[in-house]
Design a protein around this motif. Structure first.
Motif, PDB file in Angstrom:
ATOM      1  N   ALA A  71      22.499 -14.596  45.016  1.00 14.36           N
ATOM      2  CA  ALA A  71      21.279 -14.937  44.278  1.00 14.36           C
ATOM      3  C   ALA A  71      21.133 -16.448  44.137  1.00 14.36           C
ATOM      4  CB  ALA A  71      21.304 -14.272  42.898  1.00 14.36           C
ATOM      5  N   LYS A  72      22.245 -17.141  43.847  1.00 17.94           N
ATOM      6  CA  LYS A  72      22.197 -18.604  43.733  1.00 17.94           C
ATOM      7  C   LYS A  72      21.839 -19.240  45.073  1.00 17.94           C
ATOM      8  CE  LYS A  72      25.455 -19.138  39.858  1.00 17.94           C
ATOM      9  NZ  LYS A  72      24.549 -19.848  38.938  1.00 17.94           N
ATOM     10  N   GLY A  73      22.439 -18.729  46.153  1.00 18.48           N
ATOM     11  CA  GLY A  73      22.158 -19.270  47.474  1.00 18.48           C
ATOM     12  C   GLY A  73      20.703 -19.096  47.866  1.00 18.48           C
ATOM     13  N   ARG A  74      20.140 -17.923  47.589  1.00 19.92           N
ATOM     14  CA  ARG A  74      18.737 -17.683  47.910  1.00 19.92           C
ATOM     15  C   ARG A  74      17.804 -18.585  47.108  1.00 19.92           C
ATOM     16  NH1 ARG A  74      18.904 -11.023  48.227  1.00 19.92           N
ATOM     17  NH2 ARG A  74      19.523 -10.911  50.437  1.00 19.92           N
ATOM     18  N   LYS A  75      18.157 -18.824  45.855  1.00 19.56           N
ATOM     19  CA  LYS A  75      17.345 -19.709  45.021  1.00 19.56           C
ATOM     20  C   LYS A  75      17.392 -21.139  45.547  1.00 19.56           C
ATOM     21  CE  LYS A  75      16.672 -21.135  40.206  1.00 19.56           C
ATOM     22  NZ  LYS A  75      17.157 -20.995  38.802  1.00 19.56           N
ATOM     23  N   ILE A  76      18.575 -21.605  45.925  1.00 14.25           N
ATOM     24  CA  ILE A  76      18.723 -22.953  46.482  1.00 14.25           C
ATOM     25  C   ILE A  76      17.907 -23.093  47.766  1.00 14.25           C
ATOM     26  CG2 ILE A  76      20.373 -24.541  47.575  1.00 14.25           C
ATOM     27  CD1 ILE A  76      22.490 -23.335  45.595  1.00 14.25           C
ATOM     28  N   ALA A  77      17.963 -22.072  48.633  1.00 11.88           N
ATOM     29  CA  ALA A  77      17.230 -22.104  49.898  1.00 11.88           C
ATOM     30  C   ALA A  77      15.722 -22.151  49.657  1.00 11.88           C
ATOM     31  CB  ALA A  77      17.597 -20.889  50.744  1.00 11.88           C
ATOM     32  N   GLN A  78      15.241 -21.372  48.693  1.00  9.05           N
ATOM     33  CA  GLN A  78      13.808 -21.364  48.397  1.00  9.05           C
ATOM     34  C   GLN A  78      13.344 -22.688  47.803  1.00  9.05           C
ATOM     35  OE1 GLN A  78      11.258 -19.049  48.929  1.00  9.05           O
ATOM     36  NE2 GLN A  78      12.825 -18.267  50.321  1.00  9.05           N
ATOM     37  N   GLN A  79      14.143 -23.268  46.910  1.00  5.08           N
ATOM     38  CA  GLN A  79      13.789 -24.563  46.327  1.00  5.08           C
ATOM     39  C   GLN A  79      13.700 -25.642  47.404  1.00  5.08           C
ATOM     40  OE1 GLN A  79      16.961 -24.852  43.415  1.00  5.08           O
ATOM     41  NE2 GLN A  79      15.638 -24.172  41.748  1.00  5.08           N
ATOM     42  N   TYR A  80      14.631 -25.616  48.349  1.00  4.75           N
ATOM     43  CA  TYR A  80      14.621 -26.590  49.441  1.00  4.75           C
ATOM     44  C   TYR A  80      13.364 -26.412  50.294  1.00  4.75           C
ATOM     45  CZ  TYR A  80      16.397 -29.453  53.304  1.00  4.75           C
ATOM     46  OH  TYR A  80      16.547 -30.419  54.275  1.00  4.75           O
ATOM     47  N   PHE A  81      13.025 -25.159  50.594  1.00  4.80           N
ATOM     48  CA  PHE A  81      11.851 -24.893  51.436  1.00  4.80           C
ATOM     49  C   PHE A  81      10.557 -25.325  50.731  1.00  4.80           C
ATOM     50  CE2 PHE A  81       8.451 -22.250  53.175  1.00  4.80           C
ATOM     51  CZ  PHE A  81       8.626 -22.475  54.533  1.00  4.80           C
ATOM     52  N   LEU A  82      10.460 -25.055  49.438  1.00  8.19           N
ATOM     53  CA  LEU A  82       9.251 -25.444  48.693  1.00  8.19           C
ATOM     54  C   LEU A  82       9.106 -26.959  48.613  1.00  8.19           C
ATOM     55  CD1 LEU A  82       9.376 -22.849  45.764  1.00  8.19           C
ATOM     56  CD2 LEU A  82       7.683 -22.960  47.601  1.00  8.19           C
ATOM     57  N   THR A  83      10.242 -27.673  48.598  1.00  6.87           N
ATOM     58  CA  THR A  83      10.208 -29.136  48.498  1.00  6.87           C
ATOM     59  C   THR A  83       9.916 -29.798  49.843  1.00  6.87           C
ATOM     60  OG1 THR A  83      11.809 -29.062  46.684  1.00  6.87           O
ATOM     61  CG2 THR A  83      11.502 -31.181  47.791  1.00  6.87           C
ATOM     62  N   TYR A  84      10.609 -29.340  50.897  1.00  8.48           N
ATOM     63  CA  TYR A  84      10.553 -30.038  52.192  1.00  8.48           C
ATOM     64  C   TYR A  84       9.793 -29.272  53.277  1.00  8.48           C
ATOM     65  CZ  TYR A  84      14.233 -32.739  49.946  1.00  8.48           C
ATOM     66  OH  TYR A  84      14.955 -33.519  49.071  1.00  8.48           O
ATOM     67  N   ARG A  85       9.404 -28.027  52.999  1.00  5.96           N
ATOM     68  CA  ARG A  85       8.673 -27.205  53.966  1.00  5.96           C
ATOM     69  C   ARG A  85       9.447 -27.008  55.267  1.00  5.96           C
ATOM     70  NH1 ARG A  85       5.403 -23.924  51.435  1.00  5.96           N
ATOM     71  NH2 ARG A  85       4.393 -25.016  49.701  1.00  5.96           N
ATOM     72  N   GLU A  86      10.742 -26.925  55.161  1.00  2.00           N
ATOM     73  CA  GLU A  86      11.585 -26.549  56.295  1.00  2.00           C
ATOM     74  C   GLU A  86      12.827 -25.855  55.766  1.00  2.00           C
ATOM     75  OE1 GLU A  86      14.193 -30.539  57.239  1.00  2.00           O
ATOM     76  OE2 GLU A  86      12.229 -30.369  58.176  1.00  2.00           O
ATOM     77  N   HIS A  87      13.505 -25.132  56.636  1.00  2.00           N
ATOM     78  CA  HIS A  87      14.650 -24.341  56.200  1.00  2.00           C
ATOM     79  C   HIS A  87      15.859 -25.235  55.939  1.00  2.00           C
ATOM     80  CE1 HIS A  87      12.475 -20.686  56.935  1.00  2.00           C
ATOM     81  NE2 HIS A  87      12.239 -21.035  58.191  1.00  2.00           N
ATOM     82  N   ILE A  88      16.617 -24.882  54.926  1.00  2.00           N
ATOM     83  CA  ILE A  88      17.774 -25.671  54.520  1.00  2.00           C
ATOM     84  C   ILE A  88      18.863 -25.618  55.607  1.00  2.00           C
ATOM     85  CG2 ILE A  88      18.835 -23.726  53.285  1.00  2.00           C
ATOM     86  CD1 ILE A  88      19.810 -25.779  51.188  1.00  2.00           C
TER      87      ILE A  88
END
Length: 236
Positions: free
Chosen positions: A87-104
Motif C-alpha cells: 500500500a505504501k509503495g502504490r501510494k508513493i508511485a501514484q504521488q510521483y506520477f501525479l507530480t511528474y507525469r511519468e512512472h517512478i
C-alpha cells in the motif's frame, strides 16, 4: 546475556546486534520460497503459493503484486506486513506520477520502501517488518530491467538473480548454475519454474505458484492458463 536485549528493538546487544531484526530475518527464512531473475529484455519474479487448507479460495491470496504500471514485487515472510508495504509503495508511485507525469524509476521506489523498513528498526513501540521483498521493473527512460531485494533491516541490493524463503540456499545454488548474462525473458521464466521445482513439495500446478514479468510493455502477473502452458512445455 543476549536474552536481556532480545525484546528491545532500540538497544544494541554487547555483540553489536539488534536481535529483533535477526528474528525478522528468521521469519523471512521460514516463509515460502520466492525468486527473481533479470534477463536482457525483462525480469521475472516467481513464488510458491501454498494454501493452509484445500477449502481456501486460492484466488483470494496473492504473492506477486503490481506496485505501478512498470513495477511489481513478490515477498517471503509475513503476508500482512507485505500488505502494508504494498500500500505504501502504490501510494508513493501514484504521488510521483501525479507530480511528474511519468512512472517512478524502480530504484527510487525501492529506496523509499527501504527507508520505511529502516525507520521501523530505530523507533520505540514498533517492530521490524517480518518480510523481505523482491522488486522488479522496466524503467521508462533507461529501457532496461532491474531486480532488487529489500530486507527487514532497510538494506537493499541489486541482483542478477536471487531467492528468498525456506529453500533459499538450494534455489540460489541452482540459479548460479543456470544463469548467464545473455538470458532472455522466455528462458528466465522457464528457469524460474525449474528453480521452484527443485524444492517443491507435492505436485506443482498453475494454482500453487505465481509468476510476474516486467518488460517493455510494463509489469503483469501471468494468468493461470499461461503458467499451465509453461508447465506443460517444461514437462514435455
Amino acid at each position: 546475556m543476549s536474552q536481556k536485549y532480545s525484546f528491545s528493538l532500540t538497544t544494541f546487544s554487547p555483540s553489536g546486534k539488534l536481535l529483533q531484526i535477526e528474528y525478522a530475518f528468521r521469519a523471512v527464512a521460514g516463509g515460502t520460497t520466492s525468486l527473481g531473475i533479470k534477463a536482457i529484455d525483462g525480469a521475472v519474479i516467481a513464488s510458491e503459493k501454498k494454501m493452509g487448507s484445500i477449502l481456501v479460495d486460492e484466488q483470494s491470496i496473492t504473492k506477486v503484486d503490481k506496485i505501478s504500471e512498470r513495477i511489481g514485487m513478490v515477498y517471503s515472510g509475513m503476508g500482512p506486513d507485505k500488505r502494508v508495504l504494498l500500500a505504501k509503495g502504490r501510494k508513493i508511485a501514484q504521488q510521483y506520477f501525479l507530480t511528474y507525469r511519468e512512472h517512478i524509476p524502480t530504484r527510487m521506489i525501492v529506496r523509499e520502501l527501504a527507508n520505511v523498513m529502516q525507520e521501523y528498526t530505530q523507533r520505540g513501540g514498533v517492530r521490524p517488518f517480518g518480510v523481505s521483498l523482491l522488486v522488479i521493473g522496466f524503467d521508462q527512460h533507461a529501457e532496461k530491467p532491474s531486480l532488487y531485494q529489500v530486507d527487514p533491516s532497510g538494506s537493499f541490493f541489486a541482483w542478477k538473480a536471487t531467492s528468498l524463503g525456506k529453500n533459499m540456499v538450494n534455489a540460489k545454488t541452482f540459479l548460479e548454475k543456470r544463469y548467464n548474462d545473455e538470458l532472455e525473458l522466455e528462458d528466465a521464466v522457464h528457469t524460474a519454474i525449474l528453480t521452484l521445482k527443485e524444492g517443491f513439495e507435492g505436485q506443482m500446478t498453475e494454482n500453487n505458484i505465481e509468476i510476474g514479468i516486467a518488460d517493455h510493455n510494463g509489469f503483469r502477473r501471468l494468468e493461470p492458463s499461461e503458467i499451465k502452458d509453461y508447465l506443460v512445455a517444461i514437462s514435455s
